[in-house]
Design a protein around this motif. Structure first.
Motif, mmCIF file in Angstrom:
data_model
loop_
_atom_site.group_PDB
_atom_site.id
_atom_site.type_symbol
_atom_site.label_atom_id
_atom_site.label_comp_id
_atom_site.label_asym_id
_atom_site.label_seq_id
_atom_site.Cartn_x
_atom_site.Cartn_y
_atom_site.Cartn_z
ATOM 1 N N SER A 236 9.422 -0.705 -13.796
ATOM 2 C CA SER A 236 9.711 -0.976 -12.382
ATOM 3 C C SER A 236 9.049 0.078 -11.505
ATOM 4 O O SER A 236 9.109 1.280 -11.800
ATOM 5 C CB SER A 236 11.226 -0.978 -12.145
ATOM 6 N N TRP A 237 8.446 -0.403 -10.405
ATOM 7 C CA TRP A 237 7.656 0.469 -9.534
ATOM 8 C C TRP A 237 7.940 0.137 -8.070
ATOM 9 O O TRP A 237 8.108 -1.031 -7.715
ATOM 10 C CB TRP A 237 6.165 0.287 -9.814
ATOM 11 N N ARG A 238 7.975 1.185 -7.244
ATOM 12 C CA ARG A 238 8.182 0.989 -5.803
ATOM 13 C C ARG A 238 6.908 1.322 -5.040
ATOM 14 O O ARG A 238 6.404 2.455 -5.113
ATOM 15 C CB ARG A 238 9.312 1.883 -5.293
ATOM 16 N N PHE A 239 6.376 0.323 -4.340
ATOM 17 C CA PHE A 239 5.293 0.583 -3.388
ATOM 18 C C PHE A 239 5.898 1.167 -2.117
ATOM 19 O O PHE A 239 7.006 0.783 -1.703
ATOM 20 C CB PHE A 239 4.558 -0.714 -3.056
ATOM 21 N N GLU A 240 5.181 2.058 -1.467
ATOM 22 C CA GLU A 240 5.665 2.710 -0.253
ATOM 23 C C GLU A 240 5.831 1.699 0.890
ATOM 24 O O GLU A 240 6.824 1.712 1.621
ATOM 25 C CB GLU A 240 4.684 3.815 0.138
ATOM 26 N N ILE A 241 4.849 0.813 1.062
ATOM 27 C CA ILE A 241 4.889 -0.207 2.114
ATOM 28 C C ILE A 241 4.611 -1.561 1.469
ATOM 29 O O ILE A 241 3.612 -1.716 0.753
ATOM 30 C CB ILE A 241 3.853 0.072 3.220
ATOM 31 N N ILE A 242 5.485 -2.532 1.723
ATOM 32 C CA ILE A 242 5.337 -3.852 1.115
ATOM 33 C C ILE A 242 5.262 -4.909 2.201
ATOM 34 O O ILE A 242 6.093 -4.938 3.131
ATOM 35 C CB ILE A 242 6.520 -4.158 0.164
ATOM 36 N N ASN A 243 4.266 -5.785 2.120
ATOM 37 C CA ASN A 243 4.152 -6.936 3.011
ATOM 38 C C ASN A 243 4.829 -8.111 2.311
ATOM 39 O O ASN A 243 4.193 -8.897 1.614
ATOM 40 C CB ASN A 243 2.678 -7.240 3.298
ATOM 41 N N THR B 190 11.832 -8.023 -9.723
ATOM 42 C CA THR B 190 11.854 -7.099 -10.866
ATOM 43 C C THR B 190 11.124 -5.799 -10.580
ATOM 44 O O THR B 190 11.247 -4.848 -11.346
ATOM 45 C CB THR B 190 11.216 -7.758 -12.104
ATOM 46 N N GLN B 191 10.352 -5.773 -9.504
ATOM 47 C CA GLN B 191 9.476 -4.645 -9.151
ATOM 48 C C GLN B 191 8.419 -4.384 -10.233
ATOM 49 O O GLN B 191 7.973 -3.265 -10.425
ATOM 50 C CB GLN B 191 10.303 -3.379 -8.893
ATOM 51 N N HIS B 192 8.040 -5.435 -10.927
ATOM 52 C CA HIS B 192 6.994 -5.337 -11.934
ATOM 53 C C HIS B 192 5.609 -5.478 -11.296
ATOM 54 O O HIS B 192 5.422 -6.298 -10.389
ATOM 55 C CB HIS B 192 7.156 -6.443 -12.980
ATOM 56 N N LEU B 193 4.671 -4.707 -11.810
ATOM 57 C CA LEU B 193 3.256 -4.919 -11.503
ATOM 58 C C LEU B 193 2.670 -5.668 -12.689
ATOM 59 O O LEU B 193 2.516 -5.108 -13.789
ATOM 60 C CB LEU B 193 2.544 -3.590 -11.284
ATOM 61 N N ILE B 194 2.362 -6.941 -12.462
ATOM 62 C CA ILE B 194 1.994 -7.842 -13.556
ATOM 63 C C ILE B 194 0.478 -8.041 -13.558
ATOM 64 O O ILE B 194 -0.119 -8.367 -12.521
ATOM 65 C CB ILE B 194 2.695 -9.206 -13.392
ATOM 66 N N HIS B 195 -0.110 -7.838 -14.733
ATOM 67 C CA HIS B 195 -1.531 -8.125 -14.931
ATOM 68 C C HIS B 195 -1.627 -9.571 -15.388
ATOM 69 O O HIS B 195 -1.213 -9.920 -16.505
ATOM 70 C CB HIS B 195 -2.121 -7.176 -15.968
ATOM 71 N N LYS C 48 0.834 -1.202 0.000
ATOM 72 C CA LYS C 48 0.000 0.000 0.000
ATOM 73 C C LYS C 48 0.866 1.248 0.000
ATOM 74 O O LYS C 48 2.088 1.189 0.173
ATOM 75 C CB LYS C 48 -0.952 -0.002 1.188
ATOM 76 N N GLY C 49 0.204 2.392 -0.186
ATOM 77 C CA GLY C 49 0.904 3.670 -0.229
ATOM 78 C C GLY C 49 1.072 4.150 -1.659
ATOM 79 O O GLY C 49 0.377 3.702 -2.578
ATOM 80 N N GLU C 50 2.014 5.077 -1.847
ATOM 81 C CA GLU C 50 2.261 5.586 -3.192
ATOM 82 C C GLU C 50 2.912 4.515 -4.063
ATOM 83 O O GLU C 50 3.573 3.597 -3.566
ATOM 84 C CB GLU C 50 3.142 6.827 -3.139
ATOM 85 N N ILE C 51 2.708 4.646 -5.384
ATOM 86 C CA ILE C 51 3.371 3.769 -6.353
ATOM 87 C C ILE C 51 4.259 4.670 -7.201
ATOM 88 O O ILE C 51 3.784 5.406 -8.072
ATOM 89 C CB ILE C 51 2.362 3.013 -7.244
ATOM 90 N N ARG C 52 5.569 4.623 -6.936
ATOM 91 C CA ARG C 52 6.525 5.556 -7.552
ATOM 92 C C ARG C 52 7.295 4.854 -8.664
ATOM 93 O O ARG C 52 7.741 3.708 -8.505
ATOM 94 C CB ARG C 52 7.484 6.076 -6.488
ATOM 95 N N SER C 53 7.457 5.544 -9.787
ATOM 96 C CA SER C 53 8.234 5.004 -10.898
ATOM 97 C C SER C 53 9.714 4.970 -10.534
ATOM 98 O O SER C 53 10.241 5.956 -9.978
ATOM 99 C CB SER C 53 8.023 5.860 -12.151
ATOM 100 N N VAL C 54 10.390 3.877 -10.868
ATOM 101 C CA VAL C 54 11.837 3.775 -10.654
ATOM 102 C C VAL C 54 12.577 4.606 -11.702
ATOM 103 O O VAL C 54 13.661 5.120 -11.462
ATOM 104 C CB VAL C 54 12.288 2.295 -10.714
ATOM 105 N N ALA C 55 11.973 4.780 -12.881
ATOM 106 C CA ALA C 55 12.627 5.487 -13.976
ATOM 107 C C ALA C 55 12.690 6.992 -13.744
ATOM 108 O O ALA C 55 13.600 7.672 -14.234
ATOM 109 C CB ALA C 55 11.894 5.192 -15.285
#
Length: 571
Positions: free
Chosen positions: A557-564, A523-528, A434-441
């Motif tokens: 590549s994307w970084r979630f603010e908080i990862i479980n 990979t920090q991918h958000l996969i559909h 949860k939290g922000e989803i920030r681009s690594v690029a």
């Protein structure tokens, strides 16, 4: 010889009896309430027929449910009507009242036969300041696509409208076009629920059919809807509800069926079809909860159940109250795939709160206190402020439940909605991130900017870095395995796998499919998962879209603010 002669005589007499029986069944109206459901499957052609013989010819804009776009120069005129109605009413004015619709039923529906003896129907259509052409198209579609033999009446309930066109001009239209249409008018604003009750009290047909005032019924919609009730008077039947686009009035399927349900905040949800239902895609299937105001019910059964709770205000919660009551008090409910009705889902609600505060929360509390027994605690766990709401006097409703000897809510959960706790558990498992989803690029974040259903979104400056800007950048990769803004019930939705496929917002349906996502820690991918594509972006245009997964592309590549990470590892 004597024995052979007697045998021939007996065969002749039996033939005459069968012929007479068939003739009787075809010519005399058998009281529906006396037909034994156990023998109906054995009665074949003598009691079955096709009711539909209308040939429709396209003749104008929007035919066959195709989208219509305003001609050049007309866009500037649409905004006032849009504000009044919550959809593009100017487009409605361009489209014929009797436009044709696509027949999107399952192919098996087109050869189905229905009982040749069906009860009479009273249609109840409430409206409040409905747009003129939209209301008339609703009525026209019913007149054109319903067998006149079984329509007792069409009751339009004016819930204290203020538009002049809905007064004398409507009366004139009704008088000119059909003797079976009646308009009744509320003396004050009653709200949707009590407006339906006003119409139902005036109705005299065997079966009540409730419709909204911004709908279009489709081909051969009525016989399949009411036949289950003719067989069993304690059956309630709901049509498949298709989508009429609020911008272009294009007509399309919502999906091909699912069972109605809810989560523990009482948001409407859906459960997958059962394996047995999937084997017979044109047959009615049992559903725990109706979607809303489009359904058919035996008139006497409706009033035996007390109708709607008269203490419910305006709208909200009535579909749960009636659904729970139907199942817990001896009835059953089916969705009917061969009965399809299109419905305009507004872009926004154009009517202000009538000064009643949180009437939806109050309605939900009334439903919970009367029908949900100990399970109401799961609602209060998520909405603790509901405990303090004054739900009003519940004596009559609790007395009705006792008089009807209705079953407990636990029975409903265990016998009717038995897969609900697995899909929507009362105590929810942890979310994945949860939290922000920030681009690594690039230092930009996904921002949905509070956009509505079917709208796209993109990237913007991250609010954490720029506290003076506004937006919607807090998301959750929920235990449902969908991605949604933390404070809204709307999800990231992808419907195709083509290159740079769009991502839109769509009401969270809990069916996974177009809304099924996974986060890859490495990979920090958000996969559909349905399309096996990855969330990508164009950092210059600040756009997001789907592409083939490529571990070398930083834009994927994307970084979630908080990862479980534990939950993700145990996916």
């Amino acid at each position: 010889m004597a024995r052979r002669y007697r045998t021939k005589v007996l065969k002749f007499i039996l033939t005459i009896c069968v012929f007479c029986g068939v003739f009787f069944l075809k010519t005399v109206r058998t009281p529906i309430e006396l037909v034994n459901p156990s023998i109906l499957p054995q009665i074949k052609d003598p009691l079955k027929k096709s009711w539909y013989d209308v040939k429709e010819i396209p003749h104008g804009p929007g035919e066959q449910g195709l989208p219509f776009y305003l001609p050049s120069g007309f866009e500037k005129f649409k905004h006032e009507l849009y504000k009044e109605n919550g959809f593009n009413a100017l487009v409605s004015d361009f489209i014929s009242l009797n436009r044709t619709l696509p027949d999107i039923r399952h192919p098996s529906c087109k050869t189905k036969l229905y009982l040749s003896i069906l009860p009479k129907v009273s249609l109840v259509i409430p409206f409040h300041n409905e747009h003129w052409s939209t209301l008339l198209r609703t009525v026209t579609s019913v007149l054109n696509r319903s067998p006149v033999q079984i329509i007792q009446e069409i009751i339009l309930v004016d819930d204290f409208s203020t538009k002049a066109q809905l007064k004398a001009p409507l009366d004139s239209f009704v008088k000119k076009h059909s003797s079976i249409i009646h308009v009744i008018r509320a003396k004050k604003r009653e709200g949707l629920i009590r407006a339906r009750l006003l119409g139902a009290k005036k109705a005299v047909g065997d079966i009540l059919v409730f419709l909204d005032s911004h709908t279009e019924v489709n081909i051969d919609w009525l016989p399949p809807l009411i036949e289950p009730i003719a067989i069993n008077r304690k059956t309630v039947a709901c049509p498949f509800i298709d989508v009429i686009d609020y911008e272009t009035l294009a007509y399309r399927a919502q999906d091909e069926g699912a069972r109605g349900s809810f989560d523990w905040e009482l948001y409407y949800k859906r459960l997958p079809l059962l394996p047995e239902d999937l084997k017979h895609p044109a047959d009615p299937f049992k559903s725990p909860v109706m979607a809303g105001g489009l359904f058919a019910i035996d008139r006497m059964f409706f009033w035996n159940l007390g109708g709607y709770d008269k203490g419910l205000d305006v709208w909200g919660g009535e579909q749960y109250e009636l659904s729970f009551k139907i199942w817990q008090c001896g009835g059953q409910m089916f969705d009917v795939p061969c009965s399809r009705v299109g419905h305009i889902y507004r872009k926004f609600a154009p009517f202000p709160n009538p000064g009643l505060g949180d009437f939806v929360g109050r309605n939900y509390k009334r439903v919970a206190e009367v029908w949900m027994d100990e399970y109401k605690e799961y609602l209060y766990l998520r909405r603790p402020h509901y405990r303090k709401i004054d739900a009003g006097n519940l004596t009559d409703q609790k007395s009705l439940r006792k008089t009807l000897q209705c079953k407990p809510f636990r029975w409903f959960i265990e016998k009717v909605a038995y897969d609900q706790p697995k899909k929507y558990p009362p105590i929810e498992p942890p979310d994945y991130a949860k939290g922000e989803i920030r681009s690594v690029a690039v230092d930009l974040c996904i921002d949905t900017k509070f956009r509505k259903q079917n709208e796209r979104f993109g990237l913007d400056a991250c609010i954490k870095d720029n506290p003076n800007i506004r937006g919607e950048q807090q998301f959750v990769l929920s235990w449902h395995k969908d991605i949604r803004p933390i404070k809204r019930n709307i999800c990231f939705d992808v419907s195709c796998s083509k290159k740079q496929a769009p991502i839109v917002l769509w009401n969270c349906h809990g069916m996974q499919g177009n809304q099924l996502w996974k986060y890859d820690l490495e990979t920090q991918h958000l996969i559909h998962l349905l399309t096996n594509t990855c969330l990508d972006c164009d950092v210059q245009k600040k756009q997001v879209f789907m592409n083939s997964c490529d571990s070398t592309k930083r834009t994927q590549s994307w970084r979630f603010e908080i990862i479980n990470s534990t939950a993700i590892f145990n996916w």
